[in-house]
Motif scaffolding. Structure first.
Motif: not given
Length: 213
Positions: A34-38
């Motif tokens: 699960q990627v979030q950004g940054r």
């Protein structure tokens, strides 16, 4: 010749191979990252500079001949089994005002299906474009803009409020604005987050963190 001496290591190798195969088949499948950004992975690395060049005072700034893609085993641990392959284009950009040439990189990681998600949507590619004057890091979401934009917008705005809460700053500026055919949130004086249709594939959506000097 005593053939038994040859059979023992051969049997041991067969047993080891069978054991590894069983372990691989029994290993649980990877859960989607699960990627979030940054949190984009590093896809390239610099090859060690030529010490002879450095001794003669030549520029230490790496050129395209000293930049390569990372092997899968050189990626961050969370990404190694999720990336199918990495591609790299490197060009020498136009000399800047100070008379120095800059390098422009465009790296692309092709992801294994169902292995990475952003805001509940599968991510199929990571695209990292960088130079000394600009940067554009992208997650390519495998869903049309009309289907993905609202959930991505909610994710970006919630993440923005969380980031600003941690930094003890005002969270009032965390609302994305409609710009052109997409959405934009300013995160600094020179950059921000974009959500827009993928110009290469109308069935996909781009989540981008970009800046320009």
């Amino acid at each position: 010749m005593d053939c038994r001496r040859l059979l023992v290591p051969a049997a041991a190798c067969l047993l080891l191979a069978a054991t590894l195969r069983v372990r691989a088949e029994d290993a649980p499948p990877l859960r989607a990252l699960q990627v979030q950004g940054r949190d984009f992975p590093s896809l390239t690395m610099e090859i060690a500079p030529d010490l002879a060049d450095a001794a003669h005072g030549l520029s230490p700034v790496p050129g395209c001949d000293r930049i390569r893609v990372r092997r899968l085993d050189e990626l961050a641990p969370d990404w190694r089994r999720r990336v199918h392959g990495v591609q790299l284009d490197c060009d020498t950009a136009t000399a800047n005002d100070a008379g120095f040439e800059t390098v422009a990189l465009s790296a692309r990681a092709l992801l294994r299906p169902g292995q990475v998600e952003l805001a509940g949507h599968p991510v199929t590619e990571v695209r990292l474009m960088d130079s000394e004057l600009w940067g554009d890091h992208q997650y390519i979401v495998d869903a049309p803009y009309g289907q993905a934009a609202e959930s991505l917008r909610r994710h970006v705005e919630a993440s923005c409020r969380l980031w600003r809460l941690r930094e003890e700053t005002d969270a009032a500026g965390c609302t994305m604005s409609a710009v052109g055919d997409g959405l934009f949130l300013s995160t600094s004086e020179i950059g921000g987050i974009w959500i827009h249709p993928d110009p290469e594939n109308a069935r996909r959506t781009v989540y981008a963190e970009a800046w320009a000097d």
